[in-house]
Design an enzyme around this catalytic site. Sequence first.
Site, PDB file in Angstrom:
ATOM      1  N   ARG A  90     -13.587  13.217   6.420  1.00 38.68           N
ATOM      2  CA  ARG A  90     -12.273  13.838   6.661  1.00 38.68           C
ATOM      3  C   ARG A  90     -11.864  14.714   5.483  1.00 38.68           C
ATOM      4  O   ARG A  90     -11.260  15.773   5.659  1.00 38.68           O
ATOM      5  CB  ARG A  90     -11.216  12.749   6.894  1.00 38.68           C
ATOM      6  CG  ARG A  90     -11.362  12.058   8.244  1.00 38.68           C
ATOM      7  CD  ARG A  90     -10.540  10.791   8.291  1.00 38.68           C
ATOM      8  NE  ARG A  90      -9.127  11.037   8.049  1.00 38.68           N
ATOM      9  CZ  ARG A  90      -8.295  10.158   7.502  1.00 38.68           C
ATOM     10  NH1 ARG A  90      -8.722   8.969   7.129  1.00 38.68           N
ATOM     11  NH2 ARG A  90      -7.031  10.467   7.326  1.00 38.68           N
ATOM     12  N   ASP A 145     -14.401   3.110   7.159  1.00 38.93           N
ATOM     13  CA  ASP A 145     -13.373   3.969   6.555  1.00 38.93           C
ATOM     14  C   ASP A 145     -13.961   4.778   5.407  1.00 38.93           C
ATOM     15  O   ASP A 145     -13.638   5.957   5.244  1.00 38.93           O
ATOM     16  CB  ASP A 145     -12.184   3.126   6.067  1.00 38.93           C
ATOM     17  CG  ASP A 145     -11.158   4.020   5.376  1.00 38.93           C
ATOM     18  OD1 ASP A 145     -10.642   4.933   6.038  1.00 38.93           O
ATOM     19  OD2 ASP A 145     -10.914   3.834   4.175  1.00 38.93           O
ATOM     20  N   HIS A 159       0.844  -1.200   0.000  1.00 36.49           N
ATOM     21  CA  HIS A 159       0.000   0.000   0.000  1.00 36.49           C
ATOM     22  C   HIS A 159       0.872   1.240   0.000  1.00 36.49           C
ATOM     23  O   HIS A 159       1.803   1.354   0.794  1.00 36.49           O
ATOM     24  CB  HIS A 159      -0.897   0.011   1.239  1.00 36.49           C
ATOM     25  CG  HIS A 159      -1.875   1.141   1.229  1.00 36.49           C
ATOM     26  ND1 HIS A 159      -3.120   1.033   0.667  1.00 36.49           N
ATOM     27  CD2 HIS A 159      -1.778   2.409   1.678  1.00 36.49           C
ATOM     28  CE1 HIS A 159      -3.757   2.183   0.779  1.00 36.49           C
ATOM     29  NE2 HIS A 159      -2.959   3.048   1.390  1.00 36.49           N
ATOM     30  N   SER A 193      -7.117   4.251   8.994  1.00 34.68           N
ATOM     31  CA  SER A 193      -7.769   4.160   7.696  1.00 34.68           C
ATOM     32  C   SER A 193      -7.054   3.120   6.818  1.00 34.68           C
ATOM     33  O   SER A 193      -7.679   2.205   6.268  1.00 34.68           O
ATOM     34  CB  SER A 193      -7.734   5.542   7.036  1.00 34.68           C
ATOM     35  OG  SER A 193      -8.001   5.469   5.669  1.00 34.68           O
ATOM     36  N   LYS A 251      -8.133  -1.261   6.224  1.00 37.46           N
ATOM     37  CA  LYS A 251      -8.376  -1.824   4.881  1.00 37.46           C
ATOM     38  C   LYS A 251      -7.431  -2.995   4.613  1.00 37.46           C
ATOM     39  O   LYS A 251      -7.821  -4.003   4.062  1.00 37.46           O
ATOM     40  CB  LYS A 251      -8.166  -0.751   3.801  1.00 37.46           C
ATOM     41  CG  LYS A 251      -9.266   0.288   3.770  1.00 37.46           C
ATOM     42  CD  LYS A 251      -9.144   1.205   2.551  1.00 37.46           C
ATOM     43  CE  LYS A 251      -8.010   2.190   2.686  1.00 37.46           C
ATOM     44  NZ  LYS A 251      -8.379   3.552   3.017  1.00 37.46           N
TER      45      LYS A 251
HETATM   46  N1  URA Z   1      -4.823   6.715   2.292  1.00 38.98           N
HETATM   47  C1  URA Z   1      -5.847   6.138   2.964  1.00 38.98           C
HETATM   48  O1  URA Z   1      -6.344   5.089   2.562  1.00 38.98           O
HETATM   49  N2  URA Z   1      -6.314   6.728   4.058  1.00 38.98           N
HETATM   50  C2  URA Z   1      -5.796   7.885   4.545  1.00 38.98           C
HETATM   51  O2  URA Z   1      -6.261   8.354   5.567  1.00 38.98           O
HETATM   52  C3  URA Z   1      -4.737   8.488   3.837  1.00 38.98           C
HETATM   53  C4  URA Z   1      -4.252   7.872   2.708  1.00 38.98           C
END
Ligand code: URA
Length: 440
Positions: free
Chosen positions: A168, A161, A82, A183, A187
């Site tokens: 946000r 999220d 990621h 966040s 995931k």
């Molecule tokens: N990427 C994400 O998935 N969440 C965040 O809060 C920032 C970057």
Amino acid sequence: MRMYDLIMKKRDGHVMEDEEIKYIVDGFVSGEIPDYQMSAFLMAIFYKGMNDHEILTLTTAMAESGDMVDLSPIEGIKVDKHSTGGVGDKTTLIVAPIVAANGVKVAKMSGRGLGHTGGTVDKLESIPGYRTDLNEHEFFDVVRKTGISVIGQSGNLTPADKKMYALRDVTATVDSIPLIASSIMSKKIAAGSDCILLDVKVGSGAFMKEVDDAVRLAEVMVALGENAGRKTRAMITDMDTPLGNAIGNSLEVIEAVNTLKGKGPEDLTHECIGLAANMMVLAGLGDEKHCEELARKVIDDGSALERLIAMVDAQGGDSSVIKDTEYFTKAKYTHDVISDTDGYVTDMDAAGCGIASSMLGAGRETLESEIDYAAGIILKKKTGDAVSKGDVLATLYADDEALFAAAERRYKEAVKISGSRKERNPLIYALVSKDGVKRF
Ligand code: URA
């Protein structure tokens, strides 16, 4: 429990109980807690922070708010990756085939671009016919057959999220370490891989502007991953300058293919070898040096590119554009940005370059916006390069010539040229693992 009291508790800097955090996440997902109260709570977290235990509780509640993918029906070790988001970041298209060619499975869900950052799903959808909406059965089948599948995020993965991120985004509460860490890691944990490599970007095009903040974010995320039983590492990489030379969806796929052929830009190739090697270290294939050799070998013998072609075929895409990138649909118009001065490129505001590309049609302002897959920018000069008056700084691509003037202005604002040379920042600043922080 009353949401009013819980907002006040965090506003006053107190530590929340596990049940209180769970109550808030569940109540927000079910709709019982309205957006305005959740916004106030997020802002309280932004200012007062959370301790490690609170972040863990928040992450777990968010991960468990929807489906938890069970990848165990797929044999072998599954590694996920990621990136915290950047400009010109096409690394997934390169590192996933590299590790798959070395026998490590990649079952990856990726996101779309928003604002100045690009998203892997959009890049893949620039390949005609490529499906990013596979169901679980099809997704598993592609991974079993080809070792790799990259799709969009499934409908009910971490709904907490999805709702929190949307809030946000419009309440100036994105760049908070507890909120970013929960966040991303909710995931990744819900997506089910055995190992997770995080690419934490730092610089003008990233959420984290300072290396120390990026290291702190990485430490929190690595601890969350390990706590959930996933082997986790994080690399801290530069996003002060866009990565590689291409910004824009099909332009980036073409650059990724060239990199898999061993003909990619040096910065992109170097970073991808490092990322792929660390994914293979996590999967138990050896130490970093050995894994770097494994990464280079599958570029040299063409087997990494074959993996990308196999995945594209298996997901309904037209792989002739990968075999020969000349087949990609081209933008109708191109426009060169010319330097009006001599000197050296000393700064490239990566976010500004991303916005300029977006203005050409390559990005979207809202999740509903249509994008032009062939639009974008090819950078001809990057930080550290000498420039003479009349040189081409970049070439812009768009389907509408009227877009060039404003995008050129925005691009020129982002690129600073001055009389004395400035070296580019290091590409990789640090590696964070459960054993600690190694700075380079
Ligand atoms: N990427 C994400 O998935 N969440 C965040 O809060 C920032 C970057």
